[in-house]
Design a protein around this motif. Sequence first.
Motif, PDB file in Angstrom:
ATOM      1  N   VAL A   1      93.363  10.196 -16.808  1.00 40.75           N
ATOM      2  CA  VAL A   1      94.227   9.359 -15.956  1.00 40.75           C
ATOM      3  C   VAL A   1      94.513  10.053 -14.634  1.00 40.75           C
ATOM      4  O   VAL A   1      94.409   9.451 -13.557  1.00 40.75           O
TER       5      VAL A   1
ATOM      6  N   PRO B   1      99.919  -2.130 -12.287  1.00 39.02           N
ATOM      7  CA  PRO B   1      99.154  -1.197 -13.138  1.00 39.02           C
ATOM      8  C   PRO B   1      97.893  -0.719 -12.429  1.00 39.02           C
ATOM      9  O   PRO B   1      97.275  -1.462 -11.657  1.00 39.02           O
TER      10      PRO B   1
ATOM     11  N   ALA C   1      92.803   3.763 -14.116  1.00 38.12           N
ATOM     12  CA  ALA C   1      93.453   4.784 -14.934  1.00 38.12           C
ATOM     13  C   ALA C   1      93.598   4.315 -16.381  1.00 38.12           C
ATOM     14  O   ALA C   1      93.387   5.086 -17.325  1.00 38.12           O
ATOM     15  N   TRP C   2      93.953   3.042 -16.564  1.00 36.88           N
ATOM     16  CA  TRP C   2      94.061   2.510 -17.922  1.00 36.88           C
ATOM     17  C   TRP C   2      92.705   2.523 -18.623  1.00 36.88           C
ATOM     18  O   TRP C   2      92.617   2.835 -19.813  1.00 36.88           O
ATOM     19  N   SER C   3      91.658   2.187 -17.892  1.00 37.39           N
ATOM     20  CA  SER C   3      90.324   2.190 -18.489  1.00 37.39           C
ATOM     21  C   SER C   3      89.872   3.604 -18.848  1.00 37.39           C
ATOM     22  O   SER C   3      89.206   3.820 -19.869  1.00 37.39           O
TER      23      SER C   3
ATOM     24  N   TYR D   1      98.039   7.986 -11.834  1.00 37.90           N
ATOM     25  CA  TYR D   1      98.998   7.655 -12.885  1.00 37.90           C
ATOM     26  C   TYR D   1      98.709   6.244 -13.373  1.00 37.90           C
ATOM     27  O   TYR D   1      97.881   5.529 -12.803  1.00 37.90           O
ATOM     28  N   LEU D   2      99.410   5.833 -14.440  1.00 34.94           N
ATOM     29  CA  LEU D   2      99.094   4.556 -15.065  1.00 34.94           C
ATOM     30  C   LEU D   2      99.667   3.359 -14.316  1.00 34.94           C
ATOM     31  O   LEU D   2      99.198   2.240 -14.489  1.00 34.94           O
TER      32      LEU D   2
ATOM     33  N   TRP E   1     100.820  11.656 -14.934  1.00 28.67           N
ATOM     34  CA  TRP E   1     100.340  10.372 -15.448  1.00 28.67           C
ATOM     35  C   TRP E   1     101.472   9.359 -15.581  1.00 28.67           C
ATOM     36  O   TRP E   1     101.238   8.150 -15.577  1.00 28.67           O
TER      37      TRP E   1
ATOM     38  N   GLY F   1      93.317  12.266 -22.601  1.00 31.44           N
ATOM     39  CA  GLY F   1      93.718  11.021 -21.954  1.00 31.44           C
ATOM     40  C   GLY F   1      94.476  11.276 -20.665  1.00 31.44           C
ATOM     41  O   GLY F   1      94.238  10.610 -19.640  1.00 31.44           O
TER      42      GLY F   1
ATOM     43  N   GLY G   1      94.164   5.383 -20.508  1.00 34.92           N
ATOM     44  CA  GLY G   1      95.486   4.822 -20.774  1.00 34.92           C
ATOM     45  C   GLY G   1      95.760   4.625 -22.254  1.00 34.92           C
ATOM     46  O   GLY G   1      96.820   5.030 -22.758  1.00 34.92           O
TER      47      GLY G   1
ATOM     48  N   VAL H   1      96.322   7.911 -24.010  1.00 36.15           N
ATOM     49  CA  VAL H   1      97.663   8.453 -23.772  1.00 36.15           C
ATOM     50  C   VAL H   1      98.669   7.784 -24.700  1.00 36.15           C
ATOM     51  O   VAL H   1      99.511   8.453 -25.323  1.00 36.15           O
ATOM     52  N   LEU H   2      98.597   6.462 -24.802  1.00 32.73           N
ATOM     53  CA  LEU H   2      99.522   5.742 -25.682  1.00 32.73           C
ATOM     54  C   LEU H   2      99.315   6.151 -27.139  1.00 32.73           C
ATOM     55  O   LEU H   2     100.290   6.307 -27.891  1.00 32.73           O
TER      56      LEU H   2
END
Length: 433
Positions: A143, A79, A83-85, A153-154, A211, A139, A88, A91-92
């Motif tokens: 990312v 991961p 990008a998640w911070s 990307y994630l 992403w 989001g 991410g 996006v979810l």
Amino acid sequence: MSDTVKNTLLFALMAGLIIGTGFVQSWNSALFIVNMGLISAIMALGVNLQWGFAGLFNVGVMGFVALGGLAVVLTSMAPVGEAWSAGGLRVLAGLALGAATIVGAVFLNKRLKGRARLIGLPLFLIVGFFIYRAVFDPGVAAVEAINPAATGYLGGLGLPVLLAWPMGGLLAAGVAWLIGKTALGLRSDYLAIATLGIAEIIIAVMKNEDWLGRGVKNVNGLPRPVPYEIDLQNSESFVQSAESFGMDPVTASTLFVKLGYSVLFTIVLVVIFVMAQAALKSPWGRMMRAIRDNEVAAAAMGKNVTRRHLQIFVLGSAVCGIAGAMLTTLDGQLTPGTYQPLRFTFLIWVMVIVGGSGNNLGAVLGGFLIWWLWVEVEPLGHWAMHFITSGMAEDNALRNHLIDSAAHMRLLTMGVILLLVLRFSPRGLIPEK
């Protein structure tokens, strides 16, 4: 000649072609054909489940193969924390809102009547769409802004790459279920058009949604289930073993890695083949062939034809997804731009038709034979054209035209092979009993 003897001779001939390639060209080329032949045979088994068992004309093979490749990235890549911070979770959340909008629209479509449905349903979809985009787009932008040259990307879950192969099957099966619920009520020709269009949509999404899998920037450096060649070349024990056989360590490391892939791919092929054979000979398999031969009669005997079609569509797509994950693992990178219908749909269908529709053994033979021809016909065509034009001057226009046209020998050969088989053995080299 009995079927057993005939089948043994056909596979012996195929083995002879591959071994001959090793002696004439190189063993690296021969093992490349073996590995791609194993993957192609698995894809052919997936298509044979759908067409040979149930008569489903699915020309969206490319889409399910691509989903298998995407599963390798989502499963095995580490991961990307930044990008998640950055976006991410947003996006979810956007994806969840989009899914909730679709589910809500289905619910309202069943509950509302008359003018309330006519006005309320479009209004609900429009409002839901704008809310989804308001959450999802920022989001995605956040990312994709994280080091786009290397990541953007994630990433994935960071799990062992071998787990990505069954995950590829599960991802392809899930998408196939969604497609089947909407498209399997169509007649065969319309089903073909629908599956082809859906496959193109899947590829378009993979190319444009950076992403998810970096799009056309590709994801490189995927984990491998076998050692790296450079690690083997730096191993003193391996170098000594290679030299004891009189082999160059570089060549030996390449052959060792390809043999490792061959063993893994063979295990997967054998497992899927045994399961397909068991299904074919079971009451379920006889029921599927009865539905294929006469849907009206099968429905009259109480069989739920649409439900069984959905089952076999999901199973065949899952097999193609597993093969797609194996192919991406072998390549070591995800390249959405290479998922072309010619390679992943037309060729697989030719393998099934030439090998023998409805016969799993024929699908395996067709996978190896057609891939060998696909690889070897072009160099053989160049050699043949140089031999034919050897008496002509080097600046002769006809000579240059024939040599330049040798690159098209692949397509010509595939067409000729298909025509010959359909004319002289329309049920394939190993026909269904």
